[in-house]
Design an enzyme around this catalytic site. Structure first.
Site, mmCIF file in Angstrom:
data_model
loop_
_atom_site.group_PDB
_atom_site.id
_atom_site.type_symbol
_atom_site.label_atom_id
_atom_site.label_comp_id
_atom_site.label_asym_id
_atom_site.label_seq_id
_atom_site.Cartn_x
_atom_site.Cartn_y
_atom_site.Cartn_z
ATOM 1 N N ALA A 168 0.831 -1.209 0.000
ATOM 2 C CA ALA A 168 0.000 0.000 0.000
ATOM 3 C C ALA A 168 0.862 1.253 0.000
ATOM 4 C CB ALA A 168 -0.924 -0.011 1.217
ATOM 5 N N TYR A 169 1.905 1.244 0.779
ATOM 6 C CA TYR A 169 2.841 2.367 0.815
ATOM 7 C C TYR A 169 3.453 2.590 -0.563
ATOM 8 C CZ TYR A 169 6.951 5.038 2.440
ATOM 9 O OH TYR A 169 7.934 5.982 2.644
ATOM 10 N N ASN A 170 3.808 1.494 -1.233
ATOM 11 C CA ASN A 170 4.394 1.604 -2.566
ATOM 12 C C ASN A 170 3.396 2.145 -3.584
ATOM 13 O OD1 ASN A 170 6.755 0.624 -1.555
ATOM 14 N ND2 ASN A 170 6.583 -1.407 -2.495
ATOM 15 N N ALA A 172 1.291 4.470 -3.002
ATOM 16 C CA ALA A 172 1.340 5.920 -2.831
ATOM 17 C C ALA A 172 2.659 6.494 -3.342
ATOM 18 C CB ALA A 172 1.139 6.269 -1.360
ATOM 19 N N LYS A 173 3.764 5.910 -2.914
ATOM 20 C CA LYS A 173 5.071 6.439 -3.313
ATOM 21 C C LYS A 173 5.334 6.207 -4.803
ATOM 22 C CE LYS A 173 6.807 8.236 0.473
ATOM 23 N NZ LYS A 173 7.002 9.718 0.546
#
Length: 265
Positions: A168-170, A172-173
């Site tokens: 999930a973080y990836n 966004a980033k």
């Protein structure tokens, strides 16, 4: 004329960002604070932004105590368009320009993908992608009007190496990375460069605390770094400072990893 005067002032000052105005988001601590200190040391006039209740004013005070100009402090939820617009406008009001935008605001909720809830997924996207989008959307017209700008997004090396629990973080980033290339091409003729600094695990206060409580977690993420250690916040800040400078005038649309070799090309 104004640009010529700025260049003359920078030459007289001897610091490569002298006379430049920089807005650093997520500046209350960790990497954001390190970036703020480095840009101040390089001569930039600063506006520091973070969420209400954060210790961002303490960072500004520490920069002033170090002998640099006291930064202006602004707070707000930069995932909201109104707050981003207000803080960019406050930067212009305080210093008459905005030359450098460092989109550092973020903060990942790192957990297995199916352990996320709708709320944590939205929060991860809001903190990392919408903050950068809204700040950039408001900053670019100011930079375009002056024919000069440096936008530096803080991305993540995990986008490239697929770390555990980072899906999930990836998401966004990865959006932050992709946005930079599109903007770099669109606004190159306007004198604006847009780049990404993508760190791996960095020795932030949070990582230092995790060494005491969950050392196996830290060791797991360090294990993918050939240099065998986390990076330092100063190492990230030095790359940001370079990309924010005129020395990097021919560097745009790039994702530059500060990662100890955890990904290589």
């Amino acid at each position: 004329m104004a640009e010529t005067q700025r260049n003359e002032a920078a030459a007289a000052d001897g610091r490569r960002l002298a006379g430049r105005v920089a807005l650093v988001t997520g500046a209350a601590g960790g990497i954001g604070a390190a970036i703020a200190h480095r840009l101040a040391a390089d001569g930039a006039k600063l506006v520091l932004a973070d969420v209400p209740g954060s210790p961002v004013a303490d960072v500004a005070a520490a920069i002033a105590d170090a002998g640099h100009g006291r930064p202006v402090v602004e707070t707000g939820d930069l995932a909201q368009e109104e707050a981003a617009g207000r803080i960019v406008a406050a930067t212009i009001e305080a210093h008459g320009a905005l030359d450098i935008l460092v989109n550092n605001a973020g903060g990942g909720i790192i957990k297995p993908f199916l352990s996320h809830t709708p709320e944590t997924l939205r929060t991860t996207i809001d903190r990392n992608l919408w903050t950068a989008l809204w700040c950039t959307w408001h900053a670019v017209p100011q930079m375009k009007g002056r024919g000069y700008g440096r936008i530096v997004n803080i991305g993540a090396d995990s986008v490239r190496n697929g770390l555990w629990d980072h899906a999930a973080y990836n998401a966004a980033k990865g959006g932050v990375h992709a946005m930079a290339s599109g903007l770099a091409r669109e606004f190159a003729a306007d004198g604006i460069t847009v780049n990404v600094v993508a760190p791996c695990i960095i020795e932030t206060p949070q990582v230092t605390a995790a060494r005491r409580t969950v050392p196996e977690w830290v060791a797991k993420f360090v294990s993918v770094v050939p240099l065998g250690r986390p990076g330092s916040m100063a190492e990230v800040a030095s790359m940001v400072a370079y990309l924010a400078s005129e020395e990097a005038s021919f560097v745009t649309g790039q994702v530059i990893s500060v990662n100890g070799g955890s990904t290589m090309q």
